[in-house]
Enzyme design. Structure first.
Site, PDB file in Angstrom:
ATOM      1  N   TYR A 100       0.829  -1.202   0.000  1.00 38.86           N
ATOM      2  CA  TYR A 100       0.000   0.000   0.000  1.00 38.86           C
ATOM      3  C   TYR A 100       0.873   1.267   0.000  1.00 38.86           C
ATOM      4  O   TYR A 100       0.984   1.965   1.000  1.00 38.86           O
ATOM      5  CB  TYR A 100      -0.934   0.028   1.203  1.00 38.86           C
ATOM      6  CG  TYR A 100      -1.772  -1.206   1.406  1.00 38.86           C
ATOM      7  CD1 TYR A 100      -2.052  -2.082   0.358  1.00 38.86           C
ATOM      8  CD2 TYR A 100      -2.305  -1.509   2.660  1.00 38.86           C
ATOM      9  CE1 TYR A 100      -2.822  -3.224   0.548  1.00 38.86           C
ATOM     10  CE2 TYR A 100      -3.084  -2.631   2.860  1.00 38.86           C
ATOM     11  CZ  TYR A 100      -3.329  -3.487   1.809  1.00 38.86           C
ATOM     12  OH  TYR A 100      -4.092  -4.614   2.032  1.00 38.86           O
TER      13      TYR A 100
ATOM     14  N   GLY B 246     -18.068  -4.249   0.621  1.00 38.82           N
ATOM     15  CA  GLY B 246     -18.111  -4.371  -0.833  1.00 38.82           C
ATOM     16  C   GLY B 246     -17.420  -3.232  -1.544  1.00 38.82           C
ATOM     17  O   GLY B 246     -17.896  -2.744  -2.560  1.00 38.82           O
ATOM     18  N   ARG B 247     -16.256  -2.794  -1.009  1.00 40.12           N
ATOM     19  CA  ARG B 247     -15.498  -1.657  -1.549  1.00 40.12           C
ATOM     20  C   ARG B 247     -16.335  -0.381  -1.610  1.00 40.12           C
ATOM     21  O   ARG B 247     -16.178   0.436  -2.503  1.00 40.12           O
ATOM     22  CB  ARG B 247     -14.908  -1.998  -2.924  1.00 40.12           C
ATOM     23  CG  ARG B 247     -14.035  -3.245  -2.885  1.00 40.12           C
ATOM     24  CD  ARG B 247     -13.126  -3.383  -4.077  1.00 40.12           C
ATOM     25  NE  ARG B 247     -12.339  -4.600  -3.912  1.00 40.12           N
ATOM     26  CZ  ARG B 247     -12.583  -5.756  -4.517  1.00 40.12           C
ATOM     27  NH1 ARG B 247     -13.586  -5.854  -5.376  1.00 40.12           N
ATOM     28  NH2 ARG B 247     -11.843  -6.810  -4.295  1.00 40.12           N
TER      29      ARG B 247
END
Length: 319
Positions: free
Chosen positions: A55, A199-200
């Site tokens: 990240y 779910g993003r």
């Protein structure tokens, strides 16, 4: 915020954690370091904070480490190794050791609480990976071993060398594949940390068509946002929103409470750069869903959402 225990080796964290990936990748460019959101999470009782080398190649770990420095000894920090900058895999023992030293420096800490293999590396026996992590645990550099997106064979082989405390994979009302691994998790006493539990972001009721996201936002190519699946997922989310309102919670809180209801071994890690959203997510730990509500959720989404969770070239392969 109540606590939950992940695995059989004593890892105890808040029932809901915080995933920091979105600070530096996947959801569009931002100068926001996430500090306010991270501090808000801690103030709301969150003690489980998740990051990874991938990240931002150290930038995410630096941002998290800086933000949590005042309360480092009161929390669990999880990070991951195993990717290369070109999205290949590298879990060679020497590379693991080098990544851990970099992560410790970026995080500004003397130990990592949970160290995950981010993805299975087909070129390195999992026994070598687990053995290397065991050495790091014995040396006090790492406390617990985790696997991410691993299948039953990998989990069992790794566990035989160094006991695995946590499996991390995607799990939400939209994505149910990991339920097939519940028997092995129960057998070995391994906790589950679901990433993308909302779910993003779809399960917050804020989803837009794929074409409306920035080019560097993964939702622009996510199959669940494409024409066809998108409309079906919107309809399901609208139905869930109506249900959530009827019991006085948000749809995001409903989705997180559903995950918590699937087992005491589960600690989801929703992520947000918005402090108010973080506080909302943390409050879901106190939401208890009765059986009629769970049954209605099952009526709306009996098998998950529409569309794959990744494009074919990015789909994790379990072994």
């Amino acid at each position: 915020m109540h606590n939950r225990t992940l695995g059989n080796l004593g890892l105890t964290t808040s029932a809901i954690g915080y995933g920091s990936m979105g600070i530096s990748m996947a959801y569009g460019w931002s100068t926001d370091t996430g500090r306010d959101a991270i501090v808000a999470a801690f103030e709301a009782g969150v003690t489980h904070f998740d990051t990874a080398e991938l990240y931002g190649w150290g930038e995410n770990e630096k941002a998290l480490g800086s933000a949590v420095a005042p309360f480092r000894n009161d929390i669990t920090i999880a990070t991951k190794f195993g990717f290369t900058p070109d999205f290949g895999f590298d879990s060679r023992p020497d590379h693991i050791r080098a990544v851990v030293e970099n992560s410790l420096r970026h995080l500004g800490t003397d130990h990592i609480d949970v160290l995950y293999q981010h993805r299975f590396d087909p070129t390195v026996p999992i026994e070598d990976v687990a053995g290397t992590v065991k050495e790091l645990i014995d040396a006090g550099r790492v406390r617990y071993f985790g696997l991410s997106e691993a299948g039953e064979e990998t989990i069992r082989r790794a566990h035989a060398v160094q006991r695995v405390s946590v499996l991390q994979t995607e799990y939400s009302l939209f994505e149910r594949d990991v339920e097939a691994l519940f028997p092995v998790l129960a057998d070995l006493g391994i906790g589950l940390v679901p990433y993308s539990p909302l779910g993003r972001g779809f399960l917050t009721g804020t989803a837009k068509p794929a074409s409306e996201y920035e080019p560097d936002d993964m939702r622009r190519t996510d199959p669940r946002w494409q024409p066809g699946p998108f409309e079906q997922n919107v309809a399901a989310t609208n139905a869930l929103t109506d249900l959530a309102r009827s019991i006085g919670v948000t749809v995001g809180q409903l989705a997180l409470a559903w995950l918590l209801a699937q087992g005491d071994h589960i600690v989801p890690i929703p992520g947000s750069r918005n402090a108010a959203r973080v506080r909302e997510n943390a409050a879901a730990a106190e939401v208890v869903l009765d059986q009629p509500t769970l049954d209605r959720i099952d009526d709306i989404l009996p098998h998950g959402g529409w569309g794959a969770r990744y494009t074919p070239e990015n789909m994790p392969s379990w072994k």
